[in-house]
Scaffold this motif. Structure first.
Motif, PDB file in Angstrom:
ATOM      1  N   TYR A   1      -8.694   3.606   4.411  1.00  0.00           N
ATOM      2  CA  TYR A   1      -9.278   4.639   5.159  1.00  0.00           C
ATOM      3  C   TYR A   1     -10.498   4.367   5.717  1.00  0.00           C
ATOM      4  O   TYR A   1     -10.996   4.976   6.685  1.00  0.00           O
ATOM      5  CB  TYR A   1      -9.365   6.026   4.356  1.00  0.00           C
ATOM      6  N   GLY A   2     -10.941   3.065   5.378  1.00  0.00           N
ATOM      7  CA  GLY A   2     -12.118   2.297   6.288  1.00  0.00           C
ATOM      8  C   GLY A   2     -13.291   3.232   5.848  1.00  0.00           C
ATOM      9  O   GLY A   2     -14.293   3.120   6.455  1.00  0.00           O
ATOM     10  N   ARG A   3     -13.479   3.979   4.588  1.00  0.00           N
ATOM     11  CA  ARG A   3     -14.595   4.454   4.106  1.00  0.00           C
ATOM     12  C   ARG A   3     -14.528   4.102   2.722  1.00  0.00           C
ATOM     13  O   ARG A   3     -13.656   3.969   1.794  1.00  0.00           O
ATOM     14  CB  ARG A   3     -14.551   5.899   4.406  1.00  0.00           C
ATOM     15  N   GLN A   4     -15.754   4.493   2.100  1.00  0.00           N
ATOM     16  CA  GLN A   4     -15.944   4.413   0.506  1.00  0.00           C
ATOM     17  C   GLN A   4     -16.237   5.898   0.062  1.00  0.00           C
ATOM     18  O   GLN A   4     -16.640   6.421   0.770  1.00  0.00           O
ATOM     19  CB  GLN A   4     -16.872   3.634   0.047  1.00  0.00           C
TER      20      GLN A   4
ATOM     21  N   ASN B   1     -13.616   2.935  -4.515  1.00  0.00           N
ATOM     22  CA  ASN B   1     -14.348   2.422  -3.417  1.00  0.00           C
ATOM     23  C   ASN B   1     -13.489   1.661  -2.619  1.00  0.00           C
ATOM     24  O   ASN B   1     -13.387   1.576  -1.215  1.00  0.00           O
ATOM     25  CB  ASN B   1     -15.583   1.784  -3.815  1.00  0.00           C
ATOM     26  N   ASN B   2     -12.786   0.362  -3.126  1.00  0.00           N
ATOM     27  CA  ASN B   2     -12.382  -0.463  -2.403  1.00  0.00           C
ATOM     28  C   ASN B   2     -10.888  -0.189  -1.926  1.00  0.00           C
ATOM     29  O   ASN B   2     -10.519  -0.507  -0.768  1.00  0.00           O
ATOM     30  CB  ASN B   2     -12.338  -1.984  -3.347  1.00  0.00           C
TER      31      ASN B   2
ATOM     32  N   THR C   1       1.027  -1.197   0.049  1.00  0.00           N
ATOM     33  CA  THR C   1       0.021  -0.136   0.003  1.00  0.00           C
ATOM     34  C   THR C   1       0.976   1.221   0.068  1.00  0.00           C
ATOM     35  O   THR C   1       0.393   2.410  -0.211  1.00  0.00           O
ATOM     36  CB  THR C   1      -1.212  -0.014   1.262  1.00  0.00           C
TER      37      THR C   1
ATOM     38  N   VAL D   1      -7.265  -6.389  -3.630  1.00  0.00           N
ATOM     39  CA  VAL D   1      -8.313  -5.382  -3.950  1.00  0.00           C
ATOM     40  C   VAL D   1      -8.793  -5.804  -5.251  1.00  0.00           C
ATOM     41  O   VAL D   1      -8.101  -6.020  -6.229  1.00  0.00           O
ATOM     42  CB  VAL D   1      -7.583  -3.916  -3.908  1.00  0.00           C
TER      43      VAL D   1
ATOM     44  N   LYS E   1     -10.310   3.124  -1.019  1.00  0.00           N
ATOM     45  CA  LYS E   1     -10.655   3.891  -0.021  1.00  0.00           C
ATOM     46  C   LYS E   1     -11.005   3.284   1.343  1.00  0.00           C
ATOM     47  O   LYS E   1     -10.836   3.447   2.573  1.00  0.00           O
ATOM     48  CB  LYS E   1     -11.939   4.749  -0.193  1.00  0.00           C
ATOM     49  N   ALA E   2     -11.774   2.034   1.251  1.00  0.00           N
ATOM     50  CA  ALA E   2     -12.382   1.203   2.207  1.00  0.00           C
ATOM     51  C   ALA E   2     -11.003   0.317   2.941  1.00  0.00           C
ATOM     52  O   ALA E   2     -10.955   0.301   4.357  1.00  0.00           O
ATOM     53  CB  ALA E   2     -13.149   0.190   1.788  1.00  0.00           C
ATOM     54  N   LEU E   3     -10.009   0.227   2.023  1.00  0.00           N
ATOM     55  CA  LEU E   3      -8.931  -0.771   2.502  1.00  0.00           C
ATOM     56  C   LEU E   3      -8.151   0.059   3.334  1.00  0.00           C
ATOM     57  O   LEU E   3      -7.421  -0.080   4.577  1.00  0.00           O
ATOM     58  CB  LEU E   3      -8.241  -1.359   1.710  1.00  0.00           C
TER      59      LEU E   3
ATOM     60  N   TYR F   1     -11.946  -0.258  -7.825  1.00  0.00           N
ATOM     61  CA  TYR F   1     -10.765   0.149  -7.125  1.00  0.00           C
ATOM     62  C   TYR F   1     -10.849   1.184  -6.047  1.00  0.00           C
ATOM     63  O   TYR F   1     -10.358   1.417  -5.014  1.00  0.00           O
ATOM     64  CB  TYR F   1      -9.560   0.343  -8.292  1.00  0.00           C
TER      65      TYR F   1
END
Length: 365
Positions: A362-365, A355-356, A288, A349, A358-360, A353
Motif C-alpha cells: 500500500y506504500g504506507r506503514q 509494517n513492511n 502477493t 519482505v 503495508k509498505a510493499l 512483517y
C-alpha cells in the motif's frame, strides 16, 4: 487478443512444464491431472466451470497460485458460455459459478483473490449493457491472471536466488514448482532460477504425507530439470540440520497474513521449528496474491480433508486397522517469529512483517 497471445509466446521459455493453459482454438481450459503423476501424464480439458471446480476440490489441480488461475478461467468459462440474453441474467449465472468455485478449497487465498478480480471486471462493465463486451473482457482478465502468475514466479526466482549460495543444500516441503502454479513455481521456482544461474545446489524434498506431493510431484519436476535431489521422510529435517547436511529451507504458502503468519501444507511448521532450533534460515516464497490483507491469523481457515487420505496411500493401499479414526488437516500455520523472510515478486519482505507488508502493498506503514 493478439497482444495477449504474443505475450504468452514470450513466456514459453519459462514453461518447460506446462501444468495448465487456455486452448485458444477450442475455447476451453486445459490442465494436467496431478493426482496421476508420476505414473501418468494426462491432460484434461473442459468448457464447464463445474468441472473446473471438481478438479480443484479433488486436487487434480492444487497449489494456491494454480488454484487461483484455474478459478479465474472457471469463472471466465461460466461467463462466456452463459446463455443469458440480458446482463442482469448473466450476473446471476456468474454469481452462481463464483459461489461454486469459492466453495472448493477454503485455505488458498489466491482462489478468492482471483474470483474477486474477475467479478470486479463484470461489475465495472455492467453499465455498458453489452454482453459480448463483458464476456471478452472477463476472458481477457483471466488471461492476464495467468500471464501475471508466470511473470511473478520468474521475478520471485530472481529475488529469491540471491539467498541461495553456491553449493547450498536446501530442504523444501510439498510441491511448489510449475505444477503448483501457472508455470515455473514459487519456492521451487526460486531453486530452479538459482540452478539456471549455474549454482551447484542439492534439494532435499520432503515426501509430504498424506498425498505425497513431494515424493510424486517435486521429485518428478527436479528430475525433469536435472537438479540434484534426495527424497526424505517428513520427519528428517531435524536430523539433516543437526548433521549439517542442509543449509536452509524454502517453502511455499497457501495464505499469508499481513503479520507474516504463513499457512502452508501440514508439516511446514515442524520444518520451520527444526530450522529455527538449528539456527538455519527458513524462507517462504509466494506471490502477493497469496497475502490476505488481515492482521488476524485467526481469519485463516484450515481445511480438513477426508480421513481416508491418511488411512490409505492414494486410495491404493490401506495402511492401518479398519475403523481407525484419523485427523487430516491439510495445512498448519507457521508464526512470523521463525520466518527469516518472505520472497515475493516485488522483493523479499523481512520483519517487522506488518509494517513492511503495508509498505510493499500500500506504500504506507
Amino acid at each position: 487478443m493478439e497482444d495477449i497471445r504474443n505475450e504468452l509466446d514470450k513466456l514459453e521459455e519459462y514453461l518447460k512444464i506446462k501444468p495448465l493453459y487456455w486452448d485458444f482454438d477450442k475455447g476451453e481450459f486445459v490442465w494436467i491431472d496431478t493426482r496421476l503423476i508420476p505414473w501418468k501424464e494426462l491432460y484434461r480439458s473442459t468448457k464447464d466451470y463445474h468441472r473446473v471446480a471438481q478438479a480443484i476440490k479433488e486436487m487434480e489441480i492444487r497449489g494456491a497460485p494454480a488454484i487461483g488461475v484455474s478459478a479465474a478461467y472457471g469463472l471466465a468459462l461460466a461467463t462466456i458460455y452463459s446463455n443469458a440474453s440480458k446482463v442482469d441474467d448473466l450476473l446471476k449465472d456468474v454469481k452462481e459459478a463464483y459461489n461454486v468455485l469459492a466453495s472448493t478449497r477454503p485455505t488458498a487465498y489466491n482462489l478468492f483473490w482471483a474470483l474477486n478480480r474477475l467479478w470486479n471486471v463484470i461489475l465495472s462493465n455492467y453499465e455498458k449493457n453489452d454482453l459480448e463486451d463483458i464476456k471478452q473482457n472477463v476472458l481477457n482478465e483471466a488471461h492476464r491472471v495467468y500471464i501475471e502468475d508466470i511473470k511473478n514466479n520468474v521475478n520471485m526466482g530472481k529475488y529469491g536466488s540471491k539467498i541461495i549460495e553456491n553449493n547450498s543444500r536446501i530442504i523444501t516441503h510439498c510441491n511448489t514448482g510449475a505444477l503448483a502454479t501457472a508455470g515455473f513455481g514459487t519456492a521451487l521456482g526460486v531453486i530452479r532460477y538459482a540452478f539456471y544461474e549455474g549454482k551447484s545446489i542439492h534439494v532435499y524434498a520432503d515426501e509430504t504425507r498424506p498425498l505425497l506431493q513431494g515424493a510424486r510431484l517435486t521429485i518428478w519436476e527436479l528430475k525433469k530439470e536435472g537438479i540434484p535431489s534426495t527424497l526424505v521422510v517428513d520427519g528428517a529435517s531435524g536430523l539433516l540440520f543437526s548433521k549439517n547436511m542442509a543449509d536452509l529451507a524454502i517453502v511455499g504458502a497457501d495464505r499469508i497474513t499481513l503479520t507474516g503468519h504463513v499457512a502452508n501444507k501440514i508439516g511446514t511448521f515442524n520444518l520451520a521449528l527444526a530450522a529455527n532450533y538449528h539456527k538455519k534460515p527458513f524462507y517462504v516464497a509466494a506471490p502477493t496474491s497469496t497475502v490476505h490483507p488481515t492482521e488476524n491469523p485467526n481469519d485463516i481457515v484450515i481445511e480438513e480433508r477426508s480421513q481416508d487420505e491418511v488411512t490409505n496411500i492414494m486410495g491404493k493401499l490401506n495402511i492401518t486397522v479398519d475403523g481407525t479414526e484419523a485427523f487430516n488437516p491439510a495445512f498448519d500455520i507457521t508464526p512470523p517469529e521463525i520466518v527469516e523472510g518472505i520472497i515475493t515478486e516485488k522483493g523479499i519482505v523481512k520483519k517487522p512483517y506488518l509494517n513492511n507488508f503495508k509498505a510493499l502493498l500500500y506504500g504506507r506503514q
